[in-house]
Enzyme design. Structure first.
Site, PDB file in Angstrom:
ATOM      1  N   LYS A  22      43.940 115.047  77.752  1.00 46.11           N
ATOM      2  CA  LYS A  22      42.601 114.891  77.406  1.00 46.11           C
ATOM      3  C   LYS A  22      41.170 114.500  77.375  1.00 46.11           C
ATOM      4  O   LYS A  22      40.400 115.638  77.562  1.00 46.11           O
ATOM      5  CB  LYS A  22      43.010 114.674  75.316  1.00 46.11           C
ATOM      6  CG  LYS A  22      41.824 113.983  74.544  1.00 46.11           C
ATOM      7  CD  LYS A  22      42.357 113.231  73.410  1.00 46.11           C
ATOM      8  CE  LYS A  22      42.308 111.581  74.182  1.00 46.11           C
ATOM      9  NZ  LYS A  22      40.895 110.727  73.851  1.00 46.11           N
ATOM     10  N   ASN A  23      41.435 113.492  77.775  1.00 41.72           N
ATOM     11  CA  ASN A  23      39.545 113.482  78.321  1.00 41.72           C
ATOM     12  C   ASN A  23      39.436 113.616  79.816  1.00 41.72           C
ATOM     13  O   ASN A  23      38.093 113.578  80.104  1.00 41.72           O
ATOM     14  CB  ASN A  23      39.836 111.634  77.822  1.00 41.72           C
ATOM     15  CG  ASN A  23      40.230 110.753  77.799  1.00 41.72           C
ATOM     16  OD1 ASN A  23      40.141 112.149  76.218  1.00 41.72           O
ATOM     17  ND2 ASN A  23      40.694 108.831  76.943  1.00 41.72           N
ATOM     18  N   CYS A 116      32.234 103.923  66.334  1.00 41.79           N
ATOM     19  CA  CYS A 116      33.164 104.084  65.709  1.00 41.79           C
ATOM     20  C   CYS A 116      34.229 103.286  65.580  1.00 41.79           C
ATOM     21  O   CYS A 116      34.093 101.969  65.544  1.00 41.79           O
ATOM     22  CB  CYS A 116      33.672 105.314  66.572  1.00 41.79           C
ATOM     23  SG  CYS A 116      34.868 105.080  67.873  1.00 41.79           S
ATOM     24  N   ARG A 121      30.287 101.463  70.482  1.00 41.95           N
ATOM     25  CA  ARG A 121      30.059 102.354  71.243  1.00 41.95           C
ATOM     26  C   ARG A 121      28.566 102.924  72.203  1.00 41.95           C
ATOM     27  O   ARG A 121      28.365 104.281  71.107  1.00 41.95           O
ATOM     28  CB  ARG A 121      31.372 103.319  71.327  1.00 41.95           C
ATOM     29  CG  ARG A 121      32.360 102.898  72.114  1.00 41.95           C
ATOM     30  CD  ARG A 121      33.503 103.627  71.029  1.00 41.95           C
ATOM     31  NE  ARG A 121      33.484 104.389  72.114  1.00 41.95           N
ATOM     32  CZ  ARG A 121      35.266 105.646  72.082  1.00 41.95           C
ATOM     33  NH1 ARG A 121      35.936 106.280  71.344  1.00 41.95           N
ATOM     34  NH2 ARG A 121      35.279 106.634  73.335  1.00 41.95           N
ATOM     35  N   ARG A 396      45.315 113.592  67.358  1.00 38.63           N
ATOM     36  CA  ARG A 396      43.862 114.175  68.238  1.00 38.63           C
ATOM     37  C   ARG A 396      44.042 113.808  69.730  1.00 38.63           C
ATOM     38  O   ARG A 396      43.398 114.590  70.689  1.00 38.63           O
ATOM     39  CB  ARG A 396      42.778 113.096  68.219  1.00 38.63           C
ATOM     40  CG  ARG A 396      41.853 112.712  66.508  1.00 38.63           C
ATOM     41  CD  ARG A 396      41.300 111.421  66.944  1.00 38.63           C
ATOM     42  NE  ARG A 396      40.085 112.197  67.711  1.00 38.63           N
ATOM     43  CZ  ARG A 396      39.088 111.523  67.878  1.00 38.63           C
ATOM     44  NH1 ARG A 396      38.431 110.177  66.663  1.00 38.63           N
ATOM     45  NH2 ARG A 396      38.452 112.002  69.016  1.00 38.63           N
TER      46      ARG A 396
HETATM   47  N1  EPU Z   1      29.011 101.635  77.073  1.00 41.59           N
HETATM   48  C1  EPU Z   1      27.496 101.021  76.605  1.00 41.59           C
HETATM   49  N2  EPU Z   1      26.881 102.364  76.534  1.00 41.59           N
HETATM   50  C2  EPU Z   1      26.779 103.528  77.456  1.00 41.59           C
HETATM   51  C3  EPU Z   1      28.570 103.845  77.412  1.00 41.59           C
HETATM   52  C4  EPU Z   1      29.310 102.854  77.375  1.00 41.59           C
HETATM   53  O1  EPU Z   1      26.981  99.847  76.527  1.00 41.59           O
HETATM   54  O2  EPU Z   1      25.915 104.085  77.275  1.00 41.59           O
HETATM   55  C5  EPU Z   1      30.083 100.881  76.725  1.00 41.59           C
HETATM   56  C6  EPU Z   1      31.059 101.164  75.633  1.00 41.59           C
HETATM   57  O3  EPU Z   1      30.354 100.598  74.735  1.00 41.59           O
HETATM   58  C7  EPU Z   1      32.431 100.824  76.636  1.00 41.59           C
HETATM   59  C8  EPU Z   1      31.712 100.404  77.920  1.00 41.59           C
HETATM   60  O4  EPU Z   1      30.810 100.858  78.311  1.00 41.59           O
HETATM   61  O5  EPU Z   1      32.566  98.973  75.536  1.00 41.59           O
HETATM   62  C9  EPU Z   1      32.875 101.709  78.279  1.00 41.59           C
HETATM   63  O6  EPU Z   1      32.570 102.596  77.759  1.00 41.59           O
HETATM   64  P1  EPU Z   1      32.740 104.377  78.131  1.00 41.59           P
HETATM   65  O7  EPU Z   1      31.400 104.954  78.184  1.00 41.59           O
HETATM   66  O8  EPU Z   1      33.916 104.588  79.793  1.00 41.59           O
HETATM   67  O9  EPU Z   1      33.891 105.061  77.263  1.00 41.59           O
HETATM   68  P2  EPU Z   1      33.688 106.441  76.465  1.00 41.59           P
HETATM   69  O10 EPU Z   1      33.631 107.239  78.134  1.00 41.59           O
HETATM   70  O11 EPU Z   1      33.292 106.578  75.607  1.00 41.59           O
HETATM   71  C10 EPU Z   1      36.427 106.673  77.714  1.00 41.59           C
HETATM   72  C11 EPU Z   1      37.593 107.590  77.453  1.00 41.59           C
HETATM   73  C12 EPU Z   1      38.419 106.598  76.010  1.00 41.59           C
HETATM   74  C13 EPU Z   1      37.869 105.592  76.932  1.00 41.59           C
HETATM   75  C14 EPU Z   1      37.848 105.168  77.340  1.00 41.59           C
HETATM   76  C15 EPU Z   1      37.502 103.530  78.512  1.00 41.59           C
HETATM   77  C16 EPU Z   1      36.679 110.243  76.860  1.00 41.59           C
HETATM   78  C17 EPU Z   1      36.731 111.300  75.849  1.00 41.59           C
HETATM   79  N3  EPU Z   1      37.010 108.753  76.007  1.00 41.59           N
HETATM   80  O12 EPU Z   1      35.471 106.841  76.713  1.00 41.59           O
HETATM   81  O13 EPU Z   1      38.756 106.837  75.673  1.00 41.59           O
HETATM   82  O14 EPU Z   1      38.983 104.391  75.960  1.00 41.59           O
HETATM   83  O15 EPU Z   1      36.438 105.964  78.399  1.00 41.59           O
HETATM   84  O16 EPU Z   1      38.336 104.112  79.044  1.00 41.59           O
HETATM   85  O17 EPU Z   1      37.065 110.398  78.045  1.00 41.59           O
HETATM   86  C18 EPU Z   1      41.393 107.266  73.554  1.00 41.59           C
HETATM   87  O18 EPU Z   1      41.617 108.270  74.674  1.00 41.59           O
HETATM   88  O19 EPU Z   1      41.623 107.185  73.051  1.00 41.59           O
HETATM   89  C19 EPU Z   1      39.620 106.258  74.443  1.00 41.59           C
HETATM   90  C20 EPU Z   1      39.253 105.948  73.244  1.00 41.59           C
END
Ligand code: EPU
Length: 417
Positions: A22-23, A116, A121, A396
Site C-alpha cells: 500500500k505504502n 491523525c 504528524r 484501508r
Molecule cells: N515528521 C515530522 N515532520 C514531517 C514529516 C514527518 O515531524 O514533515 C515526523 C512524523 O510526525 C513522525 C516521523 O517524522 O513522527 C516519521 O514520519 P514519516 O513522515 O516517516 O511518516 P509518513 O510518511 O507520514 C509513512 C507510512 C506510515 C508509517 C510511517 C513510518 C505511508 C503512506 N505511510 O508515513 O504508514 O507508519 O511512514 O514508517 O507511507 C500505515 O501504513 O499504517 C502507516 C501509518
C-alpha cells in the site's frame, strides 16, 4: 456498519499470499502527475487507501483504469491544482500531490492534512525541503499555497528521516533544474521502489534506500511499467499470526529481506521460522519468550508492526517492554487488548506487557489500521468469539483479509449490524 467476527483458537496452516505494498502504491500512483504518458502498475493492492488516492487523482484529471491487481494511470488535462480538505483529511498521503503539481504547473494549493489518530504528524519537513528547491510557500485558510516558476535543485538535510517527505521531494526534484541531494533520507523499501519507478520514467535518482539520495533533474518524464514491491507489513502481520497459532503457515509473494528486523525479533521469541527467497514458513512454538522491541526507522523494527508484535508478547513468558519512538499516540490498541484479557500498562512511550495472559473473545473497536490488525491477531489467539467494530480501518490497508485467513483455516466472517 460492517464488523468482523472471529472464532479464535484454530491452527493456521497452508498458504497466505501477500499483495503489493500500500505504502508504495500510493506515491507511485501520485507519480502519474509527473507525465502525460501512461503509468502501468502491477501488484496494486485492492485496499481503501488506494481507492482514495485514485479519487484524488481523478479529481485532478488523471484517468485511472483498475484491473485485477493492475492500474493504468494517465494524466489527461490537468483539471486544477487544488487538493481539497475532504480528500486530504481522510488520507495523509494525499499531501504528496503538492510537489508533482508544482513541478508540472508552477502552482499548487493543497490542504494541510492536520493530525491523525496516531499522532500530530506535521509536514514541516516536506515544506522546508520544498523551500530549498526554490518554492514560495504560504499557509492560507488551512491550505498550503505553493508557487515556483521553476523548481531548482538544492541541498536538503532532513531533521528526522521522513518516508513521505523523502518521497515527496524525490518526485518534485525529478523535474527540477539541476541536482538535489537529500541527506538523512528515509531508507524504507517503498522509497527505493518509488525511485525504481521514477528511473523507469526517465528520472535520474541515485542512492534511494540509503540515507543520501541524489536526484539530477530532467526536463520531462515519460510513461513506464512497474511492479509494486510486496507489502512487508502485511507479510509481517501474517508472520505474527503464524508465530501465535501457525502450523507450517507459508507466507508467500513477499520479500523477507525487506522485514528482517521483524523476522529476527519473532525468531528470538522462539517461533520456528524458515525463510525462502520470496516466502516465510512459520510454526508457533510455545512457550514464547519475552523480547523487548523498540520502533525505529528502516531497517529497524517498524512502527507499523508494533501493535501486532505486542499481541505476541501478551502470550510470552515474563515481561517485555515495547517502545514507540516514531509516533506519539500509537498505543490505542492497548485498552482493547486489555479488554480481551491482556495485561499491558502504558508508561509514556513504552508499553509494559506482562505475559502470558489467556485472551478471551470480546467486542472490541478498531481505532486505526495497525491497531485493527492487532485485534485480529488477538482474536485468532483468543478463546471464544471476538467481534471487531469499525472494520473500515482494516480495509484501508489489508486486502482480502477474510479470504486470506479463511484460506489458512481461520474461522472469520464479515457481517453487518
Ligand atoms: N515528521 C515530522 N515532520 C514531517 C514529516 C514527518 O515531524 O514533515 C515526523 C512524523 O510526525 C513522525 C516521523 O517524522 O513522527 C516519521 O514520519 P514519516 O513522515 O516517516 O511518516 P509518513 O510518511 O507520514 C509513512 C507510512 C506510515 C508509517 C510511517 C513510518 C505511508 C503512506 N505511510 O508515513 O504508514 O507508519 O511512514 O514508517 O507511507 C500505515 O501504513 O499504517 C502507516 C501509518
Amino acid at each position: 456498519m460492517e464488523k468482523l467476527r472471529i472464532q479464535g483458537g484454530r491452527r493456521l496452516t497452508g498458504e497466505v499470499r501477500v499483495g503489493g505494498a500500500k505504502n508504495a502504491a500510493l506515491p507511485e500512483l501520485v507519480a502519474s502527475l509527473l507525465t502525460d504518458e501512461p503509468l502501468r502498475l502491477t501488484n496494486v493492492p485492492a485496499v481503501r487507501d488506494v481507492a482514495t488516492i485514485v479519487r484524488l487523482l481523478e479529481h485532478l484529471g488523471v484517468a485511472v483504469e483498475r484491473g485485477d491487481a493492475t492500474a493504468r494511470a494517465q494524466l489527461g488535462t490537468l483539471e486544477g491544482t487544488e487538493a481539497p480538505y475532504d480528500l486530504v483529511k481522510t488520507m495523509r498521503a494525499s499531501f504528496l500531490v503538492l510537489g508533482p503539481l508544482l513541478a508540472r504547473t508552477g502552482r499548487a494549493r493543497v490542504s494541510l492534512p492536520g493530525g491523525c489518530a496516531i499522532g500530530a504528524r506535521p509536514v514541516d519537513q516536506h515544506l522546508a525541503a520544498l523551500a530549498r528547491l526554490g518554492v514560495d510557500l504560504r499557509v492560507e485558510e488551512g491550505y498550503v499555497v505553493a508557487e515556483a516558476d521553476r523548481l531548482r535543485g538544492g541541498e536538503v538535510v532532513f531533521d528526522t528521516p521522513t518516508v513521505g517527505g523523502t518521497e515527496h521531494v524525490m518526485m518534485a526534484a525529478a523535474l527540477a533544474d539541476g541536482t538535489t541531494t537529500l541527506r538523512n533520507a528515509a531508507r524504507e523499501p517503498e522509497v527505493a521502489d518509488l525511485a525504481v519507478l521514477l528511473n523507469a520514467m526517465g528520472a535520474d535518482v541515485e542512492g534511494a534506500g540509503s540515507d543520501t539520495i541524489v536526484i539530477r533533474g530532467v526536463r520531462e518524464l515519460g510513461g513506464a511499467e512497474h511492479e509494486i514491491l510486496p507489502d512487508r507489513i502485511e507479510a509481517g502481520t501474517y508472520v505474527i499470526a503464524g508465530a501465535l497459532c501457525g502450523d507450517s503457515l507459508r507466507i508467500t509473494g513477499c520479500r523477507p529481506s525487506d522485514f528482517e528486523a521483524v523476522l529476527d525479533k519473532v525468531a528470538e521469541t522462539g517461533a520456528d521460522l524458515e525463510e525462502g527467497a520470496d516466502s516465510v514458513r512459520v510454526t508457533a512454538r510455545p512457550p514464547h519468550e519475552s523480547v523487548d522491541a523498540r520502533t525505529q526507522p528502516h531497517p529497524g523494527f517498524p512502527t507499523d508492526m508494533q501493535a501486532q508484535y505486542m499481541v505476541l508478547m501478551t502470550q510470552a513468558e515474563g515481561t517485555s517492554i515495547i517502545t514507540e519512538t516514531i509516533f506519539e499516540n500509537r498505543f490505542m490498541h492497548v485498552p482493547e487488548l486489555n479488554r480481551m484479557g491482556a495485561e499491558i500498562a502504558v508508561d509514556g512511550h513504552s508499553a509494559i506487557v506482562r505475559g502470558p495472559r489467556k485472551l478471551g473473545g470480546a467486542r472490541v473497536m478498531a481505532t486505526d489500521l495497525r491497531a485493527s490488525a492487532s485485534l485480529v491477531l488477538a482474536a485468532l489467539a483468543a478463546d471464544g468469539e471476538t467481534v471487531i467494530d469499525r472494520l473500515y480501518h482494516l480495509d484501508r490497508g489489508y486486502e482480502s483479509l477474510v479470504g486470506k485467513l479463511r484460506g489458512a483455516g481461520a474461522k472469520v466472517e464479515r457481517f453487518r449490524e
